[in-house]
Design a protein around this motif. Structure first.
Motif, PDB file in Angstrom:
ATOM      1  N   GLU A   1       0.833  -1.197   0.000  1.00 60.26           N
ATOM      2  CA  GLU A   1       0.000   0.000   0.000  1.00 60.26           C
ATOM      3  C   GLU A   1       0.874   1.254   0.000  1.00 60.26           C
ATOM      4  OE1 GLU A   1      -3.048   1.268   3.201  1.00 60.26           O
ATOM      5  OE2 GLU A   1      -3.788  -0.616   2.333  1.00 60.26           O
ATOM      6  N   LYS A   2       1.955   1.197   0.763  1.00 60.06           N
ATOM      7  CA  LYS A   2       2.871   2.341   0.869  1.00 60.06           C
ATOM      8  C   LYS A   2       3.758   2.448  -0.367  1.00 60.06           C
ATOM      9  CE  LYS A   2       5.428   5.549   2.858  1.00 60.06           C
ATOM     10  NZ  LYS A   2       5.010   6.919   2.864  1.00 60.06           N
ATOM     11  N   TRP A   3       4.308   1.319  -0.807  1.00 56.08           N
ATOM     12  CA  TRP A   3       5.212   1.280  -1.962  1.00 56.08           C
ATOM     13  C   TRP A   3       4.619   0.348  -3.008  1.00 56.08           C
ATOM     14  CZ3 TRP A   3       7.155   0.708   3.112  1.00 56.08           C
ATOM     15  CH2 TRP A   3       7.851   1.815   3.598  1.00 56.08           C
ATOM     16  N   GLU A   4       3.877   0.927  -3.943  1.00 52.91           N
ATOM     17  CA  GLU A   4       3.099   0.162  -4.917  1.00 52.91           C
ATOM     18  C   GLU A   4       3.926  -0.737  -5.829  1.00 52.91           C
ATOM     19  OE1 GLU A   4       0.697   2.998  -6.987  1.00 52.91           O
ATOM     20  OE2 GLU A   4      -0.385   3.570  -5.167  1.00 52.91           O
ATOM     21  N   ASP A   5       5.172  -0.400  -6.091  1.00 55.99           N
ATOM     22  CA  ASP A   5       5.997  -1.169  -7.022  1.00 55.99           C
ATOM     23  C   ASP A   5       6.735  -2.339  -6.372  1.00 55.99           C
ATOM     24  OD1 ASP A   5       5.222   0.492  -9.117  1.00 55.99           O
ATOM     25  OD2 ASP A   5       6.851   1.907  -8.722  1.00 55.99           O
ATOM     26  N   VAL A   6       6.462  -2.590  -5.113  1.00 56.61           N
ATOM     27  CA  VAL A   6       7.120  -3.674  -4.395  1.00 56.61           C
ATOM     28  C   VAL A   6       6.588  -5.014  -4.895  1.00 56.61           C
ATOM     29  CG1 VAL A   6       7.274  -4.773  -2.128  1.00 56.61           C
ATOM     30  CG2 VAL A   6       7.666  -2.333  -2.350  1.00 56.61           C
ATOM     31  N   ASP A   7       7.499  -5.958  -5.085  1.00 58.90           N
ATOM     32  CA  ASP A   7       7.158  -7.291  -5.567  1.00 58.90           C
ATOM     33  C   ASP A   7       7.075  -8.260  -4.388  1.00 58.90           C
ATOM     34  OD1 ASP A   7       6.881  -9.362  -7.648  1.00 58.90           O
ATOM     35  OD2 ASP A   7       8.859  -9.987  -6.942  1.00 58.90           O
ATOM     36  N   GLU A   8       5.987  -9.007  -4.304  1.00 61.03           N
ATOM     37  CA  GLU A   8       5.786  -9.923  -3.183  1.00 61.03           C
ATOM     38  C   GLU A   8       6.862 -11.010  -3.122  1.00 61.03           C
ATOM     39  OE1 GLU A   8       2.271 -12.744  -1.500  1.00 61.03           O
ATOM     40  OE2 GLU A   8       1.690 -10.825  -2.385  1.00 61.03           O
ATOM     41  N   ALA A   9       7.341 -11.456  -4.262  1.00 58.44           N
ATOM     42  CA  ALA A   9       8.406 -12.473  -4.281  1.00 58.44           C
ATOM     43  C   ALA A   9       9.676 -11.924  -3.632  1.00 58.44           C
ATOM     44  CB  ALA A   9       8.684 -12.927  -5.706  1.00 58.44           C
ATOM     45  N   MET A  10       9.951 -10.640  -3.859  1.00 61.06           N
ATOM     46  CA  MET A  10      11.128 -10.027  -3.220  1.00 61.06           C
ATOM     47  C   MET A  10      10.914  -9.896  -1.715  1.00 61.06           C
ATOM     48  SD  MET A  10      13.668  -9.634  -5.142  1.00 61.06           S
ATOM     49  CE  MET A  10      14.647  -8.629  -4.055  1.00 61.06           C
ATOM     50  N   LEU A  11       9.696  -9.599  -1.311  1.00 61.93           N
ATOM     51  CA  LEU A  11       9.418  -9.533   0.119  1.00 61.93           C
ATOM     52  C   LEU A  11       9.656 -10.896   0.761  1.00 61.93           C
ATOM     53  CD1 LEU A  11       6.195  -7.302   0.248  1.00 61.93           C
ATOM     54  CD2 LEU A  11       8.572  -6.631   0.681  1.00 61.93           C
ATOM     55  N   ASP A  12       9.283 -11.959   0.053  1.00 63.98           N
ATOM     56  CA  ASP A  12       9.559 -13.311   0.547  1.00 63.98           C
ATOM     57  C   ASP A  12      11.057 -13.517   0.752  1.00 63.98           C
ATOM     58  OD1 ASP A  12       6.885 -14.090   0.563  1.00 63.98           O
ATOM     59  OD2 ASP A  12       6.991 -15.021  -1.417  1.00 63.98           O
ATOM     60  N   GLU A  13      11.847 -13.059  -0.213  1.00 67.41           N
ATOM     61  CA  GLU A  13      13.308 -13.205  -0.118  1.00 67.41           C
ATOM     62  C   GLU A  13      13.885 -12.374   1.024  1.00 67.41           C
ATOM     63  OE1 GLU A  13      15.855 -12.904  -3.544  1.00 67.41           O
ATOM     64  OE2 GLU A  13      14.251 -13.698  -4.820  1.00 67.41           O
ATOM     65  N   ILE A  14      13.375 -11.181   1.208  1.00 62.23           N
ATOM     66  CA  ILE A  14      13.874 -10.285   2.260  1.00 62.23           C
ATOM     67  C   ILE A  14      13.598 -10.870   3.636  1.00 62.23           C
ATOM     68  CG2 ILE A  14      13.515  -8.015   3.338  1.00 62.23           C
ATOM     69  CD1 ILE A  14      13.051  -6.960   0.429  1.00 62.23           C
ATOM     70  N   ASP A  15      12.445 -11.495   3.804  1.00 65.23           N
ATOM     71  CA  ASP A  15      12.086 -12.233   5.009  1.00 65.23           C
ATOM     72  C   ASP A  15      12.304 -11.450   6.314  1.00 65.23           C
ATOM     73  OD1 ASP A  15      11.011 -14.452   6.319  1.00 65.23           O
ATOM     74  OD2 ASP A  15      12.995 -15.331   6.653  1.00 65.23           O
ATOM     75  N   GLY A  16      11.961 -10.163   6.277  1.00 64.66           N
ATOM     76  CA  GLY A  16      12.025  -9.358   7.500  1.00 64.66           C
ATOM     77  C   GLY A  16      13.378  -8.759   7.824  1.00 64.66           C
ATOM     78  N   ASP A  17      14.378  -8.958   6.970  1.00 61.03           N
ATOM     79  CA  ASP A  17      15.710  -8.384   7.199  1.00 61.03           C
ATOM     80  C   ASP A  17      15.649  -6.881   6.915  1.00 61.03           C
ATOM     81  OD1 ASP A  17      18.388  -7.352   6.382  1.00 61.03           O
ATOM     82  OD2 ASP A  17      19.014  -9.409   6.812  1.00 61.03           O
ATOM     83  N   GLN A  18      15.842  -6.091   7.947  1.00 59.87           N
ATOM     84  CA  GLN A  18      15.660  -4.641   7.834  1.00 59.87           C
ATOM     85  C   GLN A  18      16.635  -4.018   6.829  1.00 59.87           C
ATOM     86  OE1 GLN A  18      16.143  -2.449  11.503  1.00 59.87           O
ATOM     87  NE2 GLN A  18      14.941  -0.742  10.732  1.00 59.87           N
ATOM     88  N   ARG A  19      17.889  -4.418   6.865  1.00 57.65           N
ATOM     89  CA  ARG A  19      18.870  -3.836   5.930  1.00 57.65           C
ATOM     90  C   ARG A  19      18.522  -4.160   4.480  1.00 57.65           C
ATOM     91  NH1 ARG A  19      24.400  -4.963   9.312  1.00 57.65           N
ATOM     92  NH2 ARG A  19      24.013  -3.331  10.841  1.00 57.65           N
TER      93      ARG A  19
END
Length: 117
Positions: free
Chosen positions: A19-37
């Protein structure tokens, strides 16, 4: 909210992040897995900002409320209900049962849990 809330409930925040960043890809969020950096780097890339600008934007986002659908805690729910009071008409109680406003009893549950529209 704190990053620990986000990290502990990472996938529950996907909708709020998108909602905040519309161009964010869900697959990338899966890869990031909560890592703040990694998240800061990714937001910087998606928004074409410097790391420091992305970090500031995320910090500003974290200053907001935890989405109600993320935290299932009665004290959080009551806090959210109290905040919703500004949208309730004068004279109404935001804590009151809203059954008289809807069709809660119009379609009794026949056991299929599908509800009726």
């Amino acid at each position: 909210m704190k990053w620990t809330h986000v990290q502990a409930n990472w996938s529950a925040f996907y909708e709020a992040i998108q909602e905040k960043w519309e161009d964010v890809d869900e697959a990338m969020l899966d890869e990031i897995d909560g890592d703040q950096r990694e998240f800061v780097r990714y937001i910087a890339e998606v928004t074409e900002q410097d790391i420091s600008e992305a970090r500031d934007e995320i910090k500003e986002w974290l200053a907001g409320e935890i989405p109600a659908d993320v935290v299932m805690d009665p004290s959080h729910d009551n806090h959210s209900i109290a905040l919703s009071g500004k949208y309730v008409s004068e004279g109404e109680d935001e804590y009151a049962d809203d059954a008289r406003f809807g069709d809660d009893d119009e379609y009794p549950d026949d056991g299929d849990n599908l509800g009726r529209v």
